[in-house]
Design an enzyme around this catalytic site. Structure first.
Site, PDB file in Angstrom:
ATOM      1  N   ASP A 198      -7.160  16.291  -9.339  1.00  0.00           N
ATOM      2  CA  ASP A 198      -6.275  16.855 -10.387  1.00  0.00           C
ATOM      3  C   ASP A 198      -5.002  16.040 -10.560  1.00  0.00           C
ATOM      4  O   ASP A 198      -4.551  15.805 -11.678  1.00  0.00           O
ATOM      5  CB  ASP A 198      -5.988  18.357 -10.163  1.00  0.00           C
ATOM      6  CG  ASP A 198      -5.331  18.734  -8.849  1.00  0.00           C
ATOM      7  OD1 ASP A 198      -5.193  17.854  -7.954  1.00  0.00           O
ATOM      8  OD2 ASP A 198      -4.945  19.921  -8.700  1.00  0.00           O
TER       9      ASP A 198
ATOM     10  N   SER B 290      -0.623  30.610  -2.496  1.00  0.00           N
ATOM     11  CA  SER B 290       0.708  30.311  -3.035  1.00  0.00           C
ATOM     12  C   SER B 290       0.705  30.266  -4.558  1.00  0.00           C
ATOM     13  O   SER B 290       1.626  30.804  -5.199  1.00  0.00           O
ATOM     14  CB  SER B 290       1.297  29.030  -2.446  1.00  0.00           C
ATOM     15  OG  SER B 290       0.321  28.137  -2.077  1.00  0.00           O
TER      16      SER B 290
ATOM     17  N   GLY C  26      -6.673  27.818   2.265  1.00  0.00           N
ATOM     18  CA  GLY C  26      -6.994  26.900   1.170  1.00  0.00           C
ATOM     19  C   GLY C  26      -7.561  27.619  -0.032  1.00  0.00           C
ATOM     20  O   GLY C  26      -8.290  27.031  -0.835  1.00  0.00           O
ATOM     21  N   LEU C  27      -7.223  28.914  -0.186  1.00  0.00           N
ATOM     22  CA  LEU C  27      -7.746  29.678  -1.332  1.00  0.00           C
ATOM     23  C   LEU C  27      -6.638  29.958  -2.347  1.00  0.00           C
ATOM     24  O   LEU C  27      -6.748  30.841  -3.178  1.00  0.00           O
ATOM     25  CB  LEU C  27      -8.387  30.990  -0.843  1.00  0.00           C
ATOM     26  CG  LEU C  27      -9.570  30.808   0.115  1.00  0.00           C
ATOM     27  CD1 LEU C  27     -10.078  32.157   0.618  1.00  0.00           C
ATOM     28  CD2 LEU C  27     -10.705  30.027  -0.545  1.00  0.00           C
ATOM     29  N   SER C  28      -5.572  29.172  -2.250  1.00  0.00           N
ATOM     30  CA  SER C  28      -4.496  29.210  -3.263  1.00  0.00           C
ATOM     31  C   SER C  28      -3.673  30.478  -3.270  1.00  0.00           C
ATOM     32  O   SER C  28      -3.329  31.006  -4.341  1.00  0.00           O
ATOM     33  CB  SER C  28      -5.076  29.044  -4.673  1.00  0.00           C
ATOM     34  OG  SER C  28      -5.285  27.740  -4.926  1.00  0.00           O
TER      35      SER C  28
ATOM     36  N   GLU D  39       6.370  24.604  -7.814  1.00  0.00           N
ATOM     37  CA  GLU D  39       5.850  24.162  -6.516  1.00  0.00           C
ATOM     38  C   GLU D  39       6.204  22.692  -6.264  1.00  0.00           C
ATOM     39  O   GLU D  39       6.559  22.300  -5.159  1.00  0.00           O
ATOM     40  CB  GLU D  39       4.335  24.388  -6.440  1.00  0.00           C
ATOM     41  CG  GLU D  39       3.799  24.103  -5.056  1.00  0.00           C
ATOM     42  CD  GLU D  39       2.644  24.973  -4.639  1.00  0.00           C
ATOM     43  OE1 GLU D  39       2.292  25.932  -5.350  1.00  0.00           O
ATOM     44  OE2 GLU D  39       2.084  24.671  -3.564  1.00  0.00           O
TER      45      GLU D  39
ATOM     46  N   ASP E  71      -4.833  24.812  -9.205  1.00  0.00           N
ATOM     47  CA  ASP E  71      -4.779  26.160  -8.625  1.00  0.00           C
ATOM     48  C   ASP E  71      -4.082  27.139  -9.569  1.00  0.00           C
ATOM     49  O   ASP E  71      -4.545  28.262  -9.789  1.00  0.00           O
ATOM     50  CB  ASP E  71      -4.057  26.134  -7.277  1.00  0.00           C
ATOM     51  CG  ASP E  71      -4.755  25.223  -6.273  1.00  0.00           C
ATOM     52  OD1 ASP E  71      -5.876  24.770  -6.580  1.00  0.00           O
ATOM     53  OD2 ASP E  71      -4.178  24.967  -5.204  1.00  0.00           O
TER      54      ASP E  71
END
Ligand code: GAF
Length: 386
Positions: A35, A126, A122-124, A158, A170
């Site tokens: 990305d 944030s 790691g599943l976003s 971020e 994300d």
């Protein structure tokens, strides 16, 4: 706390009834570490969300609480910190700061954040806090922005406030997720295509429950390596602005001229972009065998060329290979721990979860967590003040 209890908890803490906004976590099916090189990704939102309950205050304070995350915080909207505090409230503060920089005059607010996305997996989690907070804060001033713009401002928060140089994936999928679909996203133009996931297929997410220290620093290093690679190619072809613009042919022509590490990173990104486009076609054709091959190639490339996997992720990927109903799997997200994502036929999903847990436990001595998920809708308002 259950999400249904959120309004009552809010009332106990702050008084008054809140509005509630929800933003989901995600898995990425393929297109990893592409990305921030303007490439292609194919994530799906999942059924774990962060909820932000919000109500206005008569003053200019931003008061932030959560039952899952430690501490409670009070800030003055006219004197928000310019630098991150190091606490989880930075995700909310960063978003508030960007909204104000964009000219929105925010209203004083009480916020209660309820997170059900496993943190550090790691599943976003944030991105979900950012998106739900943005919707909550904007709701108090009546401001509205198209969801892709919300995703962009959350990413900006971020990057600039929290200090993680993440791409747009994300935040975008947390905003734009659709039930039953993955999203093939062009991270340069933000054009996207919904890719239906075959109905009888589940997304089985296997959490290694480890997160290695390397994760944060190395993420930014990988970005710099990609930028360095793009600069090499731009010198040979001025049409190259990011690795997205490098064709397989251009990569092959200049392979010998690149430093070996940079060549590995570039090879991953260039081929992963092509795999992602191929995977979108395979998935929409229902060709899960092809999808499985591409996911496997993606994992190998992240392990060997991009070097962001780890022993536990590799064990989890191998443990899935011959299980009944397994169609394809790979590490998902930034790497160095966190989760694998597996496409598994629905009727085998529970057995798959049990067997992969046993295998992983035997190989590592660590208890994994396994979540049987499907693709779900993106961020939304849950309810108005009751
Ligand atoms: C993290 C980042 F936040 C994303 O932007 C993306 O780069 C991903 O790692 C790797 O594909 O989730």
């Amino acid at each position: 706390m259950k999400v249904e209890e959120l309004p009552d908890h809010f009332e106990k803490i702050f008084g008054g009834r809140p509005r509630i906004y929800r933003a989901p976590g995600r898995v990425n099916l393929i297109g990893e570490h592409t990305d921030y090189s303007d490439g292609f990704v194919m994530p799906a939102a999942i059924g774990f969300s962060t909820y932000v309950a919000v109500a206005p205050r008569p003053d200019r304070k931003l008061v932030i609480y959560s039952e899952e995350f430690p501490g409670h915080f009070e800030f003055d909207l006219d004197r928000l910190p310019h630098q991150r505090t190091g606490a989880w409230c930075d995700y909310v503060l960063g978003v508030a700061g960007v909204l104000q920089q964009q000219g929105q005059k925010l209203a004083g607010a009480n916020l209660l954040v309820h997170g059900e996305i496993p943190v550090g997996a790691g599943l976003s989690s944030s991105a979900a806090v950012e998106v739900a907070s943005a919707l909550a804060l904007m709701s108090l001033t009546g401001a509205s922005l198209p969801l892709p713009e919300v995703a962009k401002l959350c990413r900006q928060a971020e990057n600039n406030f929290v200090g993680a140089r993440v791409g747009i994936m994300d935040q975008f999928v947390s905003c734009m997720g659709k039930a039953g679909c993955a999203i093939l996203l062009d991270c340069r133009s933000l054009e996207f295509k919904l890719v239906p996931i075959p109905r009888n297929t589940r997304l089985v997410v296997c959490n290694t429950t480890v997160k290695h220290e390397l994760a944060n620093g190395t993420y930014n290093t990988r970005r710099e390596e990609c930028e360095e690679g793009a600069r090499y190619f731009a010198a040979w072809d001025p049409a190259v602005h990011a690795l997205r613009d490098v064709s397989v042919d251009l990569l092959n022509r200049h392979a010998a001229d690149l430093p070996p590490t940079i060549l590995k990173r570039c090879t991953h990104v260039v081929l992963e972009n092509q795999r992602t486009i191929d995977a979108a076609r395979a998935l929409s054709d229902g060709d899960l065998a092809r999808m499985g091959v591409l996911m496997r190639e993606s994992h190998n490339s992240l392990r060997d060329l991009y070097e962001v996997s780890c022993r536990e992720l590799d064990i989890m990927v191998e443990a899935a290979q011959d299980l009944p109903g397994f169609c394809g799997g790979r590490m998902t997200g930034g790497g160095f721990g966190g989760c694998t994502v597996n496409l598994v036929q629905e009727q085998h999903a529970s057995d798959f979860a049990a067997q992969i847990s046993d295998r992983y436990r035997q190989a590592t001595g660590i208890n994994p967590q396994v979540y049987i998920c499907s693709a779900e809708a993106g961020a939304q308002a849950m309810s108005g003040p009751a």
